[in-house]
Scaffold this motif. Structure first.
Motif, mmCIF file in Angstrom:
data_model
loop_
_atom_site.group_PDB
_atom_site.id
_atom_site.type_symbol
_atom_site.label_atom_id
_atom_site.label_comp_id
_atom_site.label_asym_id
_atom_site.label_seq_id
_atom_site.Cartn_x
_atom_site.Cartn_y
_atom_site.Cartn_z
ATOM 1 N N LEU A 142 -17.697 38.916 -41.843
ATOM 2 C CA LEU A 142 -16.686 39.892 -40.904
ATOM 3 C C LEU A 142 -16.196 39.121 -39.487
ATOM 4 C CD1 LEU A 142 -18.726 43.221 -41.352
ATOM 5 C CD2 LEU A 142 -16.246 42.686 -42.031
ATOM 6 N N ASN A 143 -17.314 38.050 -39.356
ATOM 7 C CA ASN A 143 -16.710 37.383 -37.994
ATOM 8 C C ASN A 143 -15.683 36.511 -38.183
ATOM 9 O OD1 ASN A 143 -17.197 36.323 -35.387
ATOM 10 N ND2 ASN A 143 -18.166 34.630 -36.124
ATOM 11 N N LYS A 144 -14.539 36.803 -37.447
ATOM 12 C CA LYS A 144 -13.147 36.165 -37.649
ATOM 13 C C LYS A 144 -13.108 34.645 -36.926
ATOM 14 C CE LYS A 144 -10.834 40.501 -38.460
ATOM 15 N NZ LYS A 144 -9.958 41.336 -37.968
ATOM 16 N N LYS A 145 -14.163 34.584 -36.124
ATOM 17 C CA LYS A 145 -13.935 33.397 -35.284
ATOM 18 C C LYS A 145 -15.274 32.447 -35.558
ATOM 19 C CE LYS A 145 -11.545 35.396 -31.044
ATOM 20 N NZ LYS A 145 -11.715 35.919 -29.920
ATOM 21 N N GLU A 146 -14.882 31.346 -36.266
ATOM 22 C CA GLU A 146 -16.135 30.490 -36.483
ATOM 23 C C GLU A 146 -16.334 29.476 -35.468
ATOM 24 O OE1 GLU A 146 -15.173 28.556 -40.295
ATOM 25 O OE2 GLU A 146 -15.151 30.289 -41.460
ATOM 26 N N ASN A 147 -17.335 28.761 -35.630
ATOM 27 C CA ASN A 147 -17.912 27.919 -34.589
ATOM 28 C C ASN A 147 -18.047 28.473 -33.098
ATOM 29 O OD1 ASN A 147 -17.934 25.785 -36.457
ATOM 30 N ND2 ASN A 147 -15.793 25.510 -36.494
ATOM 31 N N ASP A 205 -21.398 32.995 -34.158
ATOM 32 C CA ASP A 205 -21.424 32.216 -35.497
ATOM 33 C C ASP A 205 -22.939 31.532 -35.732
ATOM 34 O OD1 ASP A 205 -20.192 31.605 -38.165
ATOM 35 O OD2 ASP A 205 -20.306 29.808 -37.204
ATOM 36 N N ALA A 206 -23.201 30.702 -34.451
ATOM 37 C CA ALA A 206 -24.294 29.640 -34.558
ATOM 38 C C ALA A 206 -25.502 30.897 -34.518
ATOM 39 C CB ALA A 206 -24.141 28.871 -33.464
ATOM 40 N N GLN A 207 -25.404 31.749 -33.565
ATOM 41 C CA GLN A 207 -26.795 32.507 -33.447
ATOM 42 C C GLN A 207 -26.787 33.213 -34.661
ATOM 43 O OE1 GLN A 207 -27.147 34.741 -29.465
ATOM 44 N NE2 GLN A 207 -26.491 36.460 -30.918
ATOM 45 N N ALA A 208 -25.843 33.656 -35.403
ATOM 46 C CA ALA A 208 -26.131 34.501 -36.590
ATOM 47 C C ALA A 208 -26.750 33.554 -37.630
ATOM 48 C CB ALA A 208 -24.891 35.102 -37.177
ATOM 49 N N LYS A 209 -26.379 32.520 -37.791
ATOM 50 C CA LYS A 209 -27.053 31.407 -38.769
ATOM 51 C C LYS A 209 -28.377 31.193 -38.330
ATOM 52 C CE LYS A 209 -22.419 29.350 -40.329
ATOM 53 N NZ LYS A 209 -21.534 28.424 -40.188
ATOM 54 N N THR A 210 -28.420 31.137 -37.103
ATOM 55 C CA THR A 210 -29.904 30.818 -36.700
ATOM 56 C C THR A 210 -30.736 31.735 -37.125
ATOM 57 O OG1 THR A 210 -29.193 29.387 -34.920
ATOM 58 C CG2 THR A 210 -31.250 30.215 -34.762
ATOM 59 N N PHE A 211 -30.365 33.162 -37.082
ATOM 60 C CA PHE A 211 -31.316 34.095 -37.418
ATOM 61 C C PHE A 211 -31.447 34.230 -38.991
ATOM 62 C CE2 PHE A 211 -31.093 35.512 -32.997
ATOM 63 C CZ PHE A 211 -32.537 35.959 -32.805
ATOM 64 N N SER A 216 -29.046 40.004 -46.469
ATOM 65 C CA SER A 216 -27.562 40.680 -46.926
ATOM 66 C C SER A 216 -26.912 41.012 -45.393
ATOM 67 C CB SER A 216 -27.721 41.931 -47.728
ATOM 68 O OG SER A 216 -26.519 42.322 -48.131
ATOM 69 N N ALA A 217 -27.642 41.655 -44.776
ATOM 70 C CA ALA A 217 -26.748 42.182 -43.538
ATOM 71 C C ALA A 217 -26.266 40.915 -42.620
ATOM 72 C CB ALA A 217 -27.765 43.093 -42.614
ATOM 73 N N PHE A 218 -27.025 39.893 -42.477
ATOM 74 C CA PHE A 218 -26.690 38.706 -41.715
ATOM 75 C C PHE A 218 -25.406 38.248 -42.388
ATOM 76 C CE2 PHE A 218 -31.039 38.138 -39.700
ATOM 77 C CZ PHE A 218 -30.655 38.858 -38.627
ATOM 78 N N ALA A 273 -22.635 45.111 -35.519
ATOM 79 C CA ALA A 273 -23.532 45.891 -36.140
ATOM 80 C C ALA A 273 -24.363 45.678 -37.139
ATOM 81 C CB ALA A 273 -22.444 47.042 -36.625
ATOM 82 N N ASN A 274 -23.800 44.693 -37.962
ATOM 83 C CA ASN A 274 -24.458 44.244 -39.245
ATOM 84 C C ASN A 274 -25.580 43.079 -38.727
ATOM 85 O OD1 ASN A 274 -23.462 45.066 -41.884
ATOM 86 N ND2 ASN A 274 -21.502 44.886 -41.009
ATOM 87 N N PHE A 275 -25.133 42.587 -37.538
ATOM 88 C CA PHE A 275 -26.218 41.463 -37.065
ATOM 89 C C PHE A 275 -27.239 42.142 -36.763
ATOM 90 C CE2 PHE A 275 -27.964 39.167 -33.374
ATOM 91 C CZ PHE A 275 -27.968 37.866 -34.262
#
Length: 773
Positions: free
Chosen positions: A231-236, A240-246, A223-225, A204-206
């Protein structure tokens, strides 16, 4: 071009999207040995989903087609409908709604008497996407609402389909620029997530991040990203990669390049490892944007070419065309770096026209795209600048107007979000426009008077040298014509800025009416506290108290006041030295000062009148502008204070208002760099101006002339002697007086010319400066 449309459409891949691709080779191996229709169908479906998961839609279509062929004779209508729906989605992801429609139509017929509510919901969702892509957004909205209505009526519909419908409903409203409905859909979507999928609040925040970045509210988007990542409990993971790219893209848009680089770290390697070429291309694209902003155009080009190579040929995001557009921007930015060569080198001119043509075609392709107005604004701005360099002023003006119109659309949307800034913002805008009009009027009047004085100065100089009455009469007529042209030019400029002021007033009035109507609608329709958030905070999901809003409003007003003050200061600093400007602001006046030791630099173009007649008025003004702009940069580099231009002459001084023991050395360095610039221009275009430069060191008086339309000036015998150094110089040489030579001879290679007779000054020692030692 920015990726607004790309971001809006990105989440059309929610339904049935594979998370992490299994080994495709293994599935193909199993398919070769499959013995039953059921097993074969299952494997074909898995392969299509794997290819879909890595966004290779053509490959997915191949396997779905095989699946449809293998099942052509079965009687299971629900199963066939599912296959047709799945095929339609691939075409939609390619951005090919017409290719999807036959499969959607067939699925609709197969499901006419079906009791499979969820299958019908999937079809509704894809029909909504179909109409979205066909730009019939209101019709698409109806299909999303069908799924939401089924849920609110208590039907046993899969909540994942309701979730996807909420997401698309808010995207569709946003694409229609209906911010009120978008905000409502956004809140309903967020509430639905909190109740039904609390573990998916990161998603939702994404989505909130995508919404805010697309609407160019980068602070809230970032701030939302960041909340989404926390809130994402699974790194890597892919998410995770997609959110960091945006998030990196949002930081690029905010010009926080170090933060963008930080969040891009490791993403390239992750997408390479998982074979996700579309998102790998996005990483290369974002890196290219960073390097473009840092003016490292070679690396920017290298990265965007990699993005183009990796992008799918056809997809809903139109990524390849976005990346190609970025390539054209980079190529033009690289050419603009050397404006001098660009204007004079035929080969560079041809290259410029080629890239302008490509960017024009690219702009036409995206003109109809929803959400692409900001990208168009940047394209138009670049085209306007390019055609100015190509000396096609009609096209340059046309694209400049388009850029302004496009920018008004983008920033009009931003202004609509500020629901609470009613009368205060309107009045601020009008006052700002009024101040700007006054400042522009003063500036134009000052420029006009300077030009008129310059013509008078030049006329008197030529009259004194005229030998016949006929030549004197010709000079009188020439001077009168030039005066009329200048008066006409400034009259037109004054009309233009007055018209702009009136237009801005009208735009402000219309925008105010929109805001009042929207605010009224929000208040009348509000049943819950969240509608008050919209009224007070412009699409914010944060529930702020009234005190918080008041603080925010005060901070905002302070920023506006500071902005207007900064603009006034900048205007003053364009006219006066910093120290004098500060004294004038503090005391309301500035006293004239005596400086014991400065160096005055005087330049004049050789045979300026003759050259002007050869070039014509417009080209002559353009050439002067190029030269004087470069001179200004050189003065700034060596710490000289520009005093004024008088026709084709340029006057500057070193050693005031702040004293400097190296004043003579700085002035000579500036003079040599001017010669280098002029010589370079001459080597590229033999019709360019030639110049004489003179420098003399001694005492001067400096201060403000007049009370209204004031100007900073210098007086004294030193100024007159510097003028004699220029007048008695030789074209292409820097001529200095004996007093300047005494201060610089240890640092520069100088050539003694002996004593030379000068008008009103007698014989003076003069030296040519050749180079620094």
């Amino acid at each position: 071009m920015k990726t607004s449309l790309t971001i809006i459409l990105f989440f059309f891949s929610f339904v049935l999207k594979a998370q992490e691709s299994a080994t495709i080779t293994g599935l193909k191996s199993k398919l070769d040995t499959a013995s039953t229709l059921k097993t074969k169908t299952s494997l074909l479906g898995q392969l299509s989903r794997e290819y879909f998961g890595i966004q290779k839609y053509d490959s997915a279509i191949v396997y779905i087609d095989k699946m449809l062929t293998a099942n052509a004779t079965i009687d299971d209508k629900d199963k066939l409908a599912s296959m047709n729906v799945w095929m339609a989605q691939q075409h939609l992801m390619k951005g090919k709604p017409d290719g999807a429609y036959p499969y959607l139509s067939k699925a609709e017929k197969l499901l006419e008497n079906s009791n499979d509510i969820n299958q019908a919901a999937v079809l509704n969702y894809l029909l909504g996407a179909y109409y979205f892509l066909k730009k019939e957004t209101q019709k698409g909205e109806e299909y999303y609402k069908k799924n939401i209505d089924s849920y609110t009526k208590g039907k046993s519909i899969d909540k994942n389909l309701v979730l996807a419908s909420y997401q698309s409903l808010f995207s569709t409203n946003f694409a229609q620029n209906n911010l009120k409905n978008t905000f409502e859909a956004l809140n309903k979507y967020y509430d639905f997530i909190k109740i039904n999928f609390p573990d998916k609040l990161n998603d939702a925040n994404f989505m909130l991040g995508i919404f805010y970045v697309t609407s160019r509210d980068f602070k809230k988007g970032i701030s939302a990203f960041q909340k989404s990542l926390s809130l994402n409990k699974k790194e890597n993971t892919l998410f995770d990669a997609q959110a960091k790219t945006f998030l990196a893209l949002a930081y690029v848009e905010s010009n926080k390049l170090d933060s963008a680089k930080y969040y891009l770290k490791g993403n390239k390697e992750y997408f390479e490892k998982t074979g996700n070429n579309p998102l790998l291309a996005q990483v290369y694209y974002t890196n290219s944007q960073i390097q473009e902003k840092e003016k490292d155009f070679d690396k920017a080009e290298e990265n965007i070419l990699k993005a183009i190579e990796l992008a799918p040929e056809e997809d809903i995001q139109k990524a390849k065309s976005t990346y190609q557009n970025q390539l054209y921007i980079i190529k033009l930015s690289k050419l603009f770096q050397d404006s001098l060569t660009l204007k004079t080198d035929p080969k560079k001119q041809n290259e410029l026209k080629g890239w302008l043509g490509k960017l024009e075609n690219s702009s036409k392709d995206i003109e109809g795209n929803m959400g692409a107005q900001y990208g168009l604004y940047e394209n138009y701005e670049k085209l306007a600048k390019g055609y100015e360099y190509a000396e096609n002023y009609d096209l340059a003006l046309s694209y400049l107007k388009k850029a302004i119109a496009s920018k008004n659309v983008v920033y009009g949307q931003e202004k609509l979000r500020e629901f609470a800034d009613f009368e205060s913002e309107y009045e601020m805008k009008i006052e700002k426009s009024r101040i700007k009009l006054e400042e522009e009027t003063k500036r134009l009047e000052l420029e006009k008077q300077i030009e008129l004085k310059a013509i008078k100065f030049e006329f008197e100089k030529k009259q004194a040298l005229a030998k016949t009455e006929e030549e004197k009469k010709r000079l009188v007529l020439e001077e009168e014509l030039k005066r009329k042209l200048i008066l006409l030019k400034y009259e037109e400029k004054q009309k233009a800025i007055t018209l702009k002021f009136n237009q801005e007033k009208e735009i402000a009035r219309i925008n105010q009416e929109k805001k009042d109507a929207l605010a009224k609608a929000e208040i009348e329709n509000s049943r819950y506290m969240k509608n008050m958030w919209a009224l007070g905070m412009a699409l914010s999901l944060a529930l702020l108290g009234f005190a918080g809003f008041s603080y925010y409003q005060k901070q905002k007003d302070n920023k506006k006041i500071a902005y207007e003050k900064r603009k006034s200061d900048e205007l003053l600093l364009n006219i006066l030295p910093h120290e004098v400007a500060e004294e004038l602001k503090l005391n309301g006046e500035s006293s004239a000062r005596h400086y014991d030791e400065v160096s005055v630099l005087f330049t004049d173009f050789v045979n300026f009148t003759q050259k002007s007649e050869e070039l014509g008025v417009q080209k002559m003004l353009n050439e002067l502008n190029v030269c004087f702009t470069e001179f200004d940069k050189i003065m700034e580099k060596y710490g000289l204070e520009k005093i004024k231009t008088i026709g084709d002459a340029y006057l500057a001084v070193s050693g005031l208002p702040s004293t400097n023991v190296n004043h003579a050395q700085n002035a000579v360095n500036a003079g040599l760099e001017i010669l280098e610039f002029i010589n370079k221009k001459k080597s590229l275009n033999e019709n360019s101006f030639e110049i004489r430069i003179g420098i003399h060191s001694g005492p001067v008086i400096a201060g403000i002339v007049g009370v209204k339309k004031f100007a900073y000036d210098i007086w004294g015998d030193t100024v007159n002697t510097a003028a004699r150094m220029e007048q008695n110089g030789v074209k292409g040489r820097l001529n200095v007086s004996g007093s300047t030579y005494a201060l610089i001879h240890e640092k520069f290679d100088c050539e003694h010319r002996g004593k030379i007779d000068t008008k009103g000054k007698g014989a003076l020692d003069m030296y040519f400066v050749n180079k620094s030692i």
